[in-house]
Design a protein around this motif. Structure first.
Motif, PDB file in Angstrom:
ATOM      1  N   UNK A  29       0.834  -1.199   0.000  1.00  0.00           N
ATOM      2  CA  UNK A  29       0.000   0.000   0.000  1.00  0.00           C
ATOM      3  C   UNK A  29       0.871   1.252   0.000  1.00  0.00           C
ATOM      4  N   UNK A  30       0.812   2.025  -1.083  1.00  0.00           N
ATOM      5  CA  UNK A  30       1.570   3.285  -1.088  1.00  0.00           C
ATOM      6  C   UNK A  30       0.829   4.319  -0.253  1.00  0.00           C
ATOM      7  N   UNK A  31       1.509   4.865   0.750  1.00  0.00           N
ATOM      8  CA  UNK A  31       0.844   5.828   1.647  1.00  0.00           C
ATOM      9  C   UNK A  31       1.400   7.236   1.511  1.00  0.00           C
ATOM     10  N   UNK A  32       2.513   7.375   0.787  1.00  0.00           N
ATOM     11  CA  UNK A  32       3.065   8.716   0.583  1.00  0.00           C
ATOM     12  C   UNK A  32       3.910   8.744  -0.680  1.00  0.00           C
ATOM     13  N   UNK A  33       3.864   9.864  -1.375  1.00  0.00           N
ATOM     14  CA  UNK A  33       4.708  10.085  -2.548  1.00  0.00           C
ATOM     15  C   UNK A  33       5.031  11.565  -2.614  1.00  0.00           C
ATOM     16  N   UNK A  41      -0.050  12.381   0.946  1.00  0.00           N
ATOM     17  CA  UNK A  41      -0.035  11.405   2.048  1.00  0.00           C
ATOM     18  C   UNK A  41      -1.448  10.910   2.294  1.00  0.00           C
ATOM     19  N   UNK A  42      -1.595   9.608   2.388  1.00  0.00           N
ATOM     20  CA  UNK A  42      -2.858   9.038   2.833  1.00  0.00           C
ATOM     21  C   UNK A  42      -2.555   7.712   3.504  1.00  0.00           C
ATOM     22  N   UNK A  43      -2.665   7.707   4.813  1.00  0.00           N
ATOM     23  CA  UNK A  43      -2.286   6.504   5.556  1.00  0.00           C
ATOM     24  C   UNK A  43      -3.169   5.316   5.214  1.00  0.00           C
TER      25      UNK A  43
END
Lengths: 403, 403
Positions: A29-33, A41-43
């Protein structure tokens, strides 16, 4: 294995495609870029599709001439650390001639799959190919927020992150090592992984091995296509042998449709041609580069390239760095590969037979596929190591069965 | 990584060659080796050359017809456990049709490198090919002592052992799982590794995963050539893809000089030919087998063999077991391989291209080289996992970068 939440530093070619490939993988799960000017950011997990759509052809970058003239305070602050004396007295473990000379052609070593893809980010970020002015890059996404300190912002939420993929353009040699320092100083204790190609950088990471280990960081360096995927293939192929004589890595890249995004790679590749080096290649105008490509009918062939595969196989105890050769062919006028990417490992078996085991990539596999899949594969392996308490600096070959 | 002290259970083909190959590897010290009648122990390291010389052509084994008639109390006691009800109520995690049908042709699946080598041990141990009477086997070595409880003897010194390679003949399905039980009950907390091929056995080990994990044992199953080396190659080759369509494992074995030692393999292989199964093959006389070989001019070709590669790739999350096919050609009248051993992995990349990546073993690599090198490579990787606290049951593909 439980889920892995990861962040991507940089949204050039590698960063973007890694986010895309992760959508095909379970448990990632990508949580930040982030890029130079913005962070998303989306936790609970980024909306990758929206982010990619919003930033397509729209990558935030500095002005033409690179970091020195960059308007990004964040990147400048990272760079400025290069000039500071190091706190510890460690000498580079890999500070031999190879490391030094390799440093000179370090930025991309162009042409190989990893290189080309890495340099797609370079080209975009340092040449401003895709810059579209204000609002460019991550901030163009609904999920993006402007920031002058994207890396610090990621560090701030790093307690929620299991792994950070460093997909930043090739700047100063110590740019990535300095980022490692910053995560370590901030008490981050997850995985850091990059797709670098420079032998010198690996030596600089080795200098930091104790610090990273103390922090609880598992740093995997050179985890793209080459070094990375093909280094791993070599590490497996040696298992038939008790002695390894030669590892030959030969790549083919067809780059017609990716040429515009990969001008930086082509420039770096030219540094490997007879009569050129990194300095002279750097000073070439775009017109001069086009003339050279024209003179080669669009097909550049490279031999005896300096690539970190050698250092990474040596540190895994598989062979001497000098037994590793890397070369390949880049065709900027066709998407067909001009030659098949092949790893050939020649050794002697315990019963005295000399033989060659080979690993070949299908010609239809793009350089991007061969960078991003392995990068995420190594990332997942590294998180497992990290959770088991194995910290420090690792090459891809060290995540394989031991020789 | 610090040194690894290991023990070998069984001194047939795999056991002996593993001891030999370990002499070429750094950091691997064999401290114990046993067969049915004897054990050699030296915590400072066995004199492998003396042991191999003393036991060459001189392998201890039971009478012709196998363990039921074996004079070895030790093996009988291990076997007798098969009949005991299991203590726990766990259902086999892998107890599907595949596991059951596979069990029927389980013993060797012959022909492939691992099979042939494994069956060299079988042939020697269960057919008594090399038996030379009193003093046969390990006890013929200066380092050997007679024993009726070789496995218990190894368990007794297992605090001094980091890893145990189980290179025992294929007996009952649960023979190896029962050995795992015994080590777990004795509070052994190192690595156990085997080169088995039976899907069913992997399911039986899975039943014991919790028990092994509680004991602190890291059990790696199927770590020879196939499954093992080639499973690992498949696990790496998939990294270009986001979806895997087919894994095709195709092996070639030339067995002229090894034929005498591998009669067991040939018998098992015949079970895969049209018109035969394990039961009918088992009942064939040696003369009938020779007639079949004669009818095929010494070259047996196999398709759609049941091999644990399928289960091991599925459990690593790489593809469905049914997407894996295994076949090959065995030539008992030539040492030249009749075909090149090749792993072909077909998948689709994230950018929608279908392609096939391939891994080929040089024709000069013997089956023994392709079993024992990988077995020790996986053993070393497993010790690292074990020391980091990763316990339970693992397939070779799970020791690779994750898909």
């Amino acid at each position: 294995m439980t889920d892995i939440d990861f962040a991507v530093l940089g949204t050039g070619g590698i960063g973007r495609r890694t986010l895309e490939v992760s959508q095909h993988k379970e448990g990632l799960t990508p949580v930040a870029a982030c890029d130079r000017n913005g962070i998303a950011i989306d936790r609970g997990g980024l909306d990758v599709e929206e982010l990619l759509d919003a930033t397509e052809g729209n990558i935030a970058s500095g002005p033409q001439s690179g970091p020195e003239q960059s308007s990004s305070a964040e990147l400048r602050s990272a760079d400025s650390r290069a000039a500071k004396p190091r706190d510890d007295g460690d000498q580079p473990r890999d500070g031999d001639d190879r490391g030094d000379t390799d440093g000179s052609n370090a930025a991309t070593d162009g042409g190989a799959a990893a290189d080309a893809a890495a340099s797609a980010a370079d080209a975009a970020a340092s040449s401003g190919v895709k810059q579209t002015g204000e609002g460019a890059g991550v901030v163009a996404s609904e999920q993006g927020e402007p920031t002058e300190t994207p890396i610090d912002d990621v560090i701030e939420i790093s307690d929620a992150v299991d792994a950070v993929l460093i997909a930043l353009p090739n700047l100063e040699h110590d740019f990535i090592p300095n980022i490692a320092d910053r995560f370590a100083e901030a008490a981050y204790s997850g995985v850091l992984i990059d797709v670098l190609k420079r032998s010198r950088v690996i030596g600089m990471l080795d200098e930091r091995a104790d610090q990273l280990e103390d922090a609880g960081i598992t740093f995997v360096c050179g985890a793209g296509a080459t070094p990375g995927f093909l280094t791993g293939a070599a590490a497996l192929a040696v298992q038939s042998f008790v002695e390894v004589h030669e590892v030959d890595i030969w790549w083919g890249v067809g780059l017609k449709s990716g040429y515009e995004d990969n001008r930086g790679t082509v420039r770096e590749d030219i540094a490997h041609l007879d009569g050129y080096d990194v300095e002279t290649a750097r000073d070439l105008s775009d017109e001069e580069i086009e003339e050279i490509i024209e003179a080669h009918d669009g097909v550049l062939e490279f031999h005896d390239m300096e690539h970190a595969d050698d250092v990474l196989l040596e540190r895994a105890g598989i062979c001497d760095a000098e037994d590793v050769t890397v070369g390949g062919i880049l065709d900027v006028r066709s998407d067909e590969k001009p030659t098949t990417t092949t790893v050939s490992v020649t050794g002697t078996t315990f019963d005295g037979e000399r033989a060659t085991n080979t690993f070949e990539l299908g010609d239809e596999t793009s350089m991007a596929a061969n960078v991003n899949g392995p990068a995420l594969g190594y990332l997942k392996a590294a998180v497992r190591r990290n959770r088991a308490g194995e910290h420090g600096v690792f090459g891809p070959a060290e995540l394989m069965p031991s020789f």
